[in-house]
Design a protein around this motif. Structure first.
Motif, PDB file in Angstrom:
ATOM      1  N   TRP A 124      -3.019  14.966   5.411  1.00 37.61           N
ATOM      2  CA  TRP A 124      -1.620  14.774   5.815  1.00 37.61           C
ATOM      3  C   TRP A 124      -0.774  16.023   5.581  1.00 37.61           C
ATOM      4  CZ3 TRP A 124      -2.103  10.855   8.733  1.00 37.61           C
ATOM      5  CH2 TRP A 124      -2.952   9.804   8.394  1.00 37.61           C
ATOM      6  N   ALA A 177       0.957  -1.664   5.449  1.00 34.76           N
ATOM      7  CA  ALA A 177       1.100  -0.204   5.370  1.00 34.76           C
ATOM      8  C   ALA A 177       2.454   0.213   5.962  1.00 34.76           C
ATOM      9  CB  ALA A 177      -0.041   0.460   6.151  1.00 34.76           C
ATOM     10  N   GLN A 178       3.180   0.981   5.200  1.00 36.37           N
ATOM     11  CA  GLN A 178       3.081   1.299   3.796  1.00 36.37           C
ATOM     12  C   GLN A 178       4.403   0.937   3.125  1.00 36.37           C
ATOM     13  OE1 GLN A 178       1.540   5.155   2.864  1.00 36.37           O
ATOM     14  NE2 GLN A 178      -0.168   4.995   4.301  1.00 36.37           N
ATOM     15  N   LEU A 192       4.104   9.983   9.669  1.00 34.19           N
ATOM     16  CA  LEU A 192       3.939   8.590  10.128  1.00 34.19           C
ATOM     17  C   LEU A 192       5.213   7.763   9.951  1.00 34.19           C
ATOM     18  CD1 LEU A 192       0.293   7.582   9.006  1.00 34.19           C
ATOM     19  CD2 LEU A 192       1.025   8.854  11.011  1.00 34.19           C
ATOM     20  N   GLU A 246      -4.990  -2.566   4.870  1.00 35.20           N
ATOM     21  CA  GLU A 246      -3.977  -1.827   5.644  1.00 35.20           C
ATOM     22  C   GLU A 246      -3.736  -2.650   6.888  1.00 35.20           C
ATOM     23  OE1 GLU A 246      -4.707   2.366   6.338  1.00 35.20           O
ATOM     24  OE2 GLU A 246      -5.732   2.558   4.404  1.00 35.20           O
ATOM     25  N   TYR A 300      -4.237  -2.201  12.593  1.00 37.66           N
ATOM     26  CA  TYR A 300      -2.941  -1.700  13.058  1.00 37.66           C
ATOM     27  C   TYR A 300      -2.774  -2.116  14.511  1.00 37.66           C
ATOM     28  CZ  TYR A 300      -2.719   1.371   8.933  1.00 37.66           C
ATOM     29  OH  TYR A 300      -2.658   1.859   7.656  1.00 37.66           O
ATOM     30  N   LEU A 319       1.438  10.473   1.438  1.00 39.75           N
ATOM     31  CA  LEU A 319       1.532  10.751   2.873  1.00 39.75           C
ATOM     32  C   LEU A 319       3.016  10.830   3.211  1.00 39.75           C
ATOM     33  CD1 LEU A 319      -0.104   8.343   5.551  1.00 39.75           C
ATOM     34  CD2 LEU A 319       1.723   9.955   5.997  1.00 39.75           C
ATOM     35  N   HIS A 334      -9.055  -2.837   8.179  1.00 42.28           N
ATOM     36  CA  HIS A 334      -7.692  -2.411   8.500  1.00 42.28           C
ATOM     37  C   HIS A 334      -7.369  -2.855   9.912  1.00 42.28           C
ATOM     38  CE1 HIS A 334      -8.240   1.124   5.451  1.00 42.28           C
ATOM     39  NE2 HIS A 334      -8.175  -0.058   4.873  1.00 42.28           N
ATOM     40  N   ASN A 355     -12.645   4.189   1.246  1.00 43.06           N
ATOM     41  CA  ASN A 355     -11.617   3.909   2.244  1.00 43.06           C
ATOM     42  C   ASN A 355     -12.101   4.439   3.582  1.00 43.06           C
ATOM     43  OD1 ASN A 355      -8.713   3.532   3.324  1.00 43.06           O
ATOM     44  ND2 ASN A 355      -9.176   5.681   3.770  1.00 43.06           N
ATOM     45  N   GLU A 356     -12.101   3.610   4.585  1.00 42.36           N
ATOM     46  CA  GLU A 356     -12.489   4.019   5.947  1.00 42.36           C
ATOM     47  C   GLU A 356     -13.687   4.976   5.906  1.00 42.36           C
ATOM     48  OE1 GLU A 356      -9.134   5.048   8.474  1.00 42.36           O
ATOM     49  OE2 GLU A 356      -8.322   3.034   8.257  1.00 42.36           O
ATOM     50  N   PHE A 380       0.860  -1.185   0.000  1.00 41.25           N
ATOM     51  CA  PHE A 380       0.000   0.000   0.000  1.00 41.25           C
ATOM     52  C   PHE A 380       0.894   1.232   0.000  1.00 41.25           C
ATOM     53  CE2 PHE A 380      -2.268   2.767   3.360  1.00 41.25           C
ATOM     54  CZ  PHE A 380      -2.886   3.554   2.408  1.00 41.25           C
ATOM     55  N   GLY A 399      -5.853   4.856   1.540  1.00 41.47           N
ATOM     56  CA  GLY A 399      -5.778   5.743   2.630  1.00 41.47           C
ATOM     57  C   GLY A 399      -6.739   6.937   2.556  1.00 41.47           C
ATOM     58  N   CYS A 400      -6.652   7.702   3.647  1.00 39.47           N
ATOM     59  CA  CYS A 400      -7.491   8.898   3.748  1.00 39.47           C
ATOM     60  C   CYS A 400      -7.259   9.836   2.560  1.00 39.47           C
ATOM     61  CB  CYS A 400      -7.211   9.620   5.067  1.00 39.47           C
ATOM     62  SG  CYS A 400      -7.656   8.645   6.524  1.00 39.47           S
ATOM     63  N   GLU A 425       0.624   5.536  -0.114  1.00 35.53           N
ATOM     64  CA  GLU A 425      -0.277   6.689  -0.030  1.00 35.53           C
ATOM     65  C   GLU A 425       0.508   7.986  -0.222  1.00 35.53           C
ATOM     66  OE1 GLU A 425      -2.468   6.715   3.651  1.00 35.53           O
ATOM     67  OE2 GLU A 425      -3.738   8.377   3.006  1.00 35.53           O
ATOM     68  N   TRP A 443       1.951   0.313  14.193  1.00 31.91           N
ATOM     69  CA  TRP A 443       1.813   1.779  14.204  1.00 31.91           C
ATOM     70  C   TRP A 443       2.176   2.202  15.619  1.00 31.91           C
ATOM     71  CZ3 TRP A 443      -2.536   4.685  11.188  1.00 31.91           C
ATOM     72  CH2 TRP A 443      -2.385   6.052  11.345  1.00 31.91           C
TER      73      TRP A 443
HETATM   74  O1  AHR Z   1      -1.999   4.367   6.679  1.00 30.10           O
HETATM   75  C1  AHR Z   1      -2.288   5.576   7.304  1.00 30.10           C
HETATM   76  C2  AHR Z   1      -3.775   5.847   7.447  1.00 30.10           C
HETATM   77  O2  AHR Z   1      -4.340   4.871   8.281  1.00 30.10           O
HETATM   78  C3  AHR Z   1      -4.591   5.757   6.189  1.00 30.10           C
HETATM   79  O3  AHR Z   1      -4.581   6.940   5.463  1.00 30.10           O
HETATM   80  C4  AHR Z   1      -5.968   5.479   6.711  1.00 30.10           C
HETATM   81  O4  AHR Z   1      -6.739   4.733   5.796  1.00 30.10           O
HETATM   82  C5  AHR Z   1      -5.712   4.728   8.004  1.00 30.10           C
HETATM   83  O5  AHR Z   1      -6.429   5.258   9.053  1.00 30.10           O
END
Ligand code: AHR
Length: 500
Positions: free
Chosen positions: A95, A349-350, A317, A303, A252, A29, A250, A176-177, A25, A69-70, A27, A307
């Motif tokens: 971001w 991720a990622q 991140l 994802e 994490y 970001l 997702h 996504n989310e 993945f 991702g967002c 993004e 984290w």
């Molecule tokens: O991977 C970072 C963020 O985590 C992504 O943008 C989002 O989809 C998730 O909350």
């Protein structure tokens, strides 16, 4: 003395391990795209970083999800096609506070750059369409731009932008989310949006020459959400005929723990959190099975990974790449193998510089993180038939009443060999593991093994200077006259044994 016993039931097949289970993945970001994949001193004339590109090409990633991702929830793909100088500069809504490379989105890296990159590293693209602030027409147009071979304005625009043939993009994420940065929707609301999007994007299927589209809906770790989404999306008059090929979530873990400051108990909790991936798979599969079947609608974890508190929006991140993180990835990949009957894809991720990335860069260099070596060691599983294993292992009781099994394993077979991966999640003691394969009595020359992290502490962080020390070494495996294999796994290690 033996600590753990692993029995591989070579005839008890689970399902083929979809190669896409080893997916990734990327993004917009922090330094993932800009600085990591695109433009630096070591870039080729098209702007791709050659050093990152080579590392990713060597790993043979099966699939790469993009652009978020967002970020995807606010991305308008037309901003990122056509002449670079005409592309609008936008704020990166989610971001923007990241490192100096990315306060705003230049749109220099867009659809054609991404799809060209996928071809260069030999991976399938997975595009995530904007359901948060976009509309179904925009998503359907994106499919047409990428894939249509006929004579329309959008297909011609792709040609003008340098690409004659369809890109044949197969995987399309519709959202996504959407319970969060993708529009803060209820499951019923998202299901209704999904139906609208899938109607227009799904109809594009008829226009494609090469590929059937696979449509992907976004689920949640809270499983009531998935059940409500499934009930609404599969409601009359469409039933399970409705275009929905995969449902995602997702996962994490590690939010409460900085690896360099943690003690053994925290390591154990972190690893137990990673192993909870299994519950999530089983619960999302149950939500699907309540209205359809996971054979028709696959489970994607698009994802996942560690984290830690160091990874904040302010630093894009970024967090250190440690042996402990890599160990957790190995145990999660074992879980995916054991659930190959329902898991159709996953995307850690990622890919570069962000969260549990595989490749880290600075201005001058790119290097593999310990997690990269885990994916490399597990690569022979891709496309094999997963088979059941029984693992008898010591475990540790955690303060929060959970149990951490100290030895983990998964196994797969193809026509020529069995491939067994093993983890020692005990970060301070070795484990002697006895391994037997039902119906097989291998001789010494049929067996070979490799091990990762035998000489490294779990909190060791990779840097440009020590990166070469994390590669696989030969694993000593003794073979008994009855074909039982024995090996010793030092603390916090990952190993693989192949048996012809
Ligand atoms: O991977 C970072 C963020 O985590 C992504 O943008 C989002 O989809 C998730 O909350």
């Amino acid at each position: 003395m033996t600590d753990a016993r692993v029995t591989v039931h070579t005839e008890a097949t689970i399902d083929r391990i979809a190669p896409e289970v080893h997916g990734h993945f990327a993004e917009h970001l922090g330094r993932c795209i800009y600085g990591g994949i695109w433009h630096s001193d070591s870039s080729d004339e098209e702007g791709f970083r050659e050093d990152t590109l080579e590392l990713l090409a060597d790993l043979e990633l099966p699939v790469l999800r993009w652009p978020g991702g967002c970020f995807a929830d606010d991305y308008h793909w037309e901003d990122g096609v056509g002449p670079q100088e005409d592309r609008p500069r936008r704020r990166n809504l989610f971001w923007a506070q990241g490192p100096e490379e990315t306060p705003e989105e230049s749109n220099a890296f867009g659809t054609d750059e991404f799809l060209e990159y996928c071809e260069r590293i030999g991976t399938e693209p997975y595009l995530a369409a904007n359901v948060g602030s976009g509309d179904p027409q925009e998503a359907a147009n994106w499919v047409e731009y990428c894939n249509y071979e006929g004579d329309t304005e959008l297909a011609d625009r792709r040609r003008e932008n340098g690409r004659e043939d369809s890109y044949g993009v197969k995987y399309w994420g519709l959202g996504n989310e959407n319970w969060g940065c993708g529009g803060r929707m209820t499951p019923e609301q998202y299901a209704r949006e999904y139906r609208r999007y899938a109607t227009y994007v799904g109809t594009m299927d008829n226009l494609l020459v090469e590929e059937d589209l696979e449509l992907i809906a976004c689920g949640f770790e809270g499983h009531e959400w998935n059940r409500r989404f499934m009930e609404e999306v599969a409601g009359a008059p469409w039933g399970t005929e409705f275009p929905l090929d995969h449902l995602t979530l997702h996962h994490y873990y590690g939010q409460g723990m900085t690896v360099s400051e943690a003690d053994d108990e925290q390591y154990d909790r972190f690893l137990a959190d990673a192993l909870e991936t299994e519950d999530h798979i089983e619960r999302i599969a149950a939500a699907i099975n309540a209205v359809a079947t996971t054979r028709d609608i696959g489970v994607i974890i698009d994802e996942w990974g560690s984290w830690h508190p160091e990874a904040t929006a302010d630093n894009g991140l970024e967090q250190p790449g440690t042996v402990l993180d890599a160990l957790s990835a190995a145990s999660v990949l074992d879980i995916f193998n054991d659930h190959s009957d329902v898991v159709t894809m996953t995307n850690i991720a990622q890919t570069v510089n962000v969260l549990q990335c595989l490749v880290e860069t600075d201005e001058d260099d790119a290097w593999a993180r310990p997690t990269y070596h885990v994916f490399d060691l597990y690569a022979p599983h891709k496309g094999n038939e997963a088979v059941q294993t029984s693992v008898s292992t010591p475990s540790r009781e955690l303060e929060d009443d959970r149990e951490l099994p100290l030895v983990g394993s998964s196994a797969s077979v193809d026509a020529d060999e069995a491939y067994v991966t093993l983890t020692n999640l005990d970060c301070h003691s070795s484990q002697t593991v006895e391994l037997s394969l039902e119906g097989t009595e291998p001789a010494e020359e049929d067996v070979s093994g490799e091990i990762l992290f035998a000489d490294q502490e779990p909190d060791l962080e990779v840097t440009a200077d020590n990166a070469a020390e994390f590669g696989a070494e030969q694993l000593a495996v003794s073979v008994d006259t009855d074909g039982t294999l024995t090996t010793e796994l030092p603390p916090s290690t990952v190993a693989a044994v192949s048996i012809d």
